[in-house]
Design an enzyme around this catalytic site. Structure first.
Site, PDB file in Angstrom:
ATOM      1  N   SER A 158       0.833  -1.203   0.000  1.00 61.17           N
ATOM      2  CA  SER A 158       0.000   0.000   0.000  1.00 61.17           C
ATOM      3  C   SER A 158       0.879   1.269   0.000  1.00 61.17           C
ATOM      4  CB  SER A 158      -0.985  -0.030   1.173  1.00 61.17           C
ATOM      5  OG  SER A 158      -1.995   0.940   1.011  1.00 61.17           O
ATOM      6  N   ASP A 249      -9.551  -4.889  -5.666  1.00 61.98           N
ATOM      7  CA  ASP A 249      -8.959  -3.747  -4.960  1.00 61.98           C
ATOM      8  C   ASP A 249      -9.294  -2.461  -5.709  1.00 61.98           C
ATOM      9  OD1 ASP A 249      -7.351  -1.919  -3.633  1.00 61.98           O
ATOM     10  OD2 ASP A 249      -5.471  -2.981  -4.012  1.00 61.98           O
ATOM     11  N   HIS A 281      -8.179  -4.743  -1.183  1.00 59.25           N
ATOM     12  CA  HIS A 281      -6.926  -4.108  -0.791  1.00 59.25           C
ATOM     13  C   HIS A 281      -6.430  -4.667   0.549  1.00 59.25           C
ATOM     14  CE1 HIS A 281      -3.942  -0.952  -1.137  1.00 59.25           C
ATOM     15  NE2 HIS A 281      -4.132  -0.631   0.141  1.00 59.25           N
TER      16      HIS A 281
END
Length: 307
Positions: A158, A249, A281
């Site tokens: 991320s 995601d 995600h």
């Protein structure tokens, strides 16, 4: 009520940010001490890598003369949450180190809003420099004795994958590659994957603007490496890149576009892409023992070990 007590961001159960710059974090918090993991044999310890910058180092059980690849790793959390020392991060890196048979240096960079960007990038530059400084000797024996400096990778999930990209641009030919897991990239151009969860997509835009008040917007090269003003991807000095995304995601298409752009560029390295079908995600953080979480870890291990 004091205007500084005004809440400017609220993601229930995760994060609350006040106008004063104070943040309350409810996720990716806590602390676990370094240790030797009984299940895997992976050992960990903490180190100061630069003034004000700490990291957790991990090493698997190895022969005394063995040299291993290195991950300079950056945790996720939208630049506002997370730590190298919290339980989920510690567990994830322990498992990945055992599976991939690598040394990892998990960087505990400063968080926004207490420390606005580029503080996290500055800490990360310092950490990369610290690792690379051990090539010809240094204070950390796990690196001087067991690190293969021809195989240094930046890695992260991320926001950490965003940092890993920028550190790969910074490290140039001194690095072997980059591993970008569910990268936090944005753009002013809408894409199909944002429709999986428009509210969450908007929160990620909000968080970016809070973490980096000086930003020029969603096409700022810090958050959009494909923007016109961003350094061209073919100037990456490393020779290997792996991008991993979740099929459901909201950031999937950003990672996919990065892969396509790099693949089509004049960059001469090897780029690979893997997508976890139907997963959102950071799914591997929430269900680390799932079949697809373990498959993702194996893709990373195979990539580093060139299987």
């Amino acid at each position: 009520m004091d205007s500084n007590d005004e809440i400017i961001f609220d993601s229930e159960g995760y994060l609350k940010i006040y106008k004063s710059g104070h943040a309350e974090r409810f996720f990716l918090t806590g602390f676990v001490p370094p240790s030797t993991d009984l299940a895997t044999g992976v050992s960990s310890k903490d180190a100061i890598v630069a003034p004000g910058v700490t990291a957790r180092l991990y090493i698997p059980q190895i022969d005394s003369k063995m040299k291993l690849p290195i991950f300079v790793h950056f945790h996720g959390g939208a630049f506002c949450m997370g730590s190298s020392f919290e339980p989920l991060a510690h567990s994830y890196i322990t498992s990945l180190v055992a599976r991939a048979n690598v040394i990892a240096v998990s960087v505990n960079y400063r968080l926004a809003p207490e420390n606005y960007l580029p503080a996290a990038y500055e800490d990360s530059y310092a950490a990369v420099d610290w690792v690379l400084s051990h090539k010809n000797g240094g204070p950390e024996p796990w690196l001087t004795d067991h690190a293969d400096f021809s195989q240094v990778y930046t890695s992260g999930e991320s926001a950490g994958a965003n940092i890993a990209h920028h550190m790969a641009m910074y490290g140039g030919a001194k690095l072997c590659g980059a591993i970008l897991i569910h990268p936090y990239f944005l753009s002013s151009k809408k894409d199909e994957a944002e429709e999986f969860n428009p509210a969450l997509a908007e929160k990620l835009v909000q968080l970016w603007k809070i973490a980096c008040p000086s930003t020029t917007g969603l096409d700022d090269p810090w958050i959009n490496p494909l923007a016109e003003e961003a350094p061209p991807l073919d100037t990456l000095g490393c020779k290997r890149v792996l991008i991993l995304v979740g099929g459901a995601d909201i950031l999937r298409d950003r990672g996919r576009a990065y892969y396509e752009k790099l693949k089509e560029s004049e960059w001469k390295g090897e780029v690979k892409y893997w997508e976890a079908p139907g997963e959102g995600h950071g799914f591997f953080v929430f269900k680390p023992k799932s079949e697809l979480s373990e498959a993702q870890d194996q893709i990373i291990a195979d990539f580093v070990n060139k299987v």
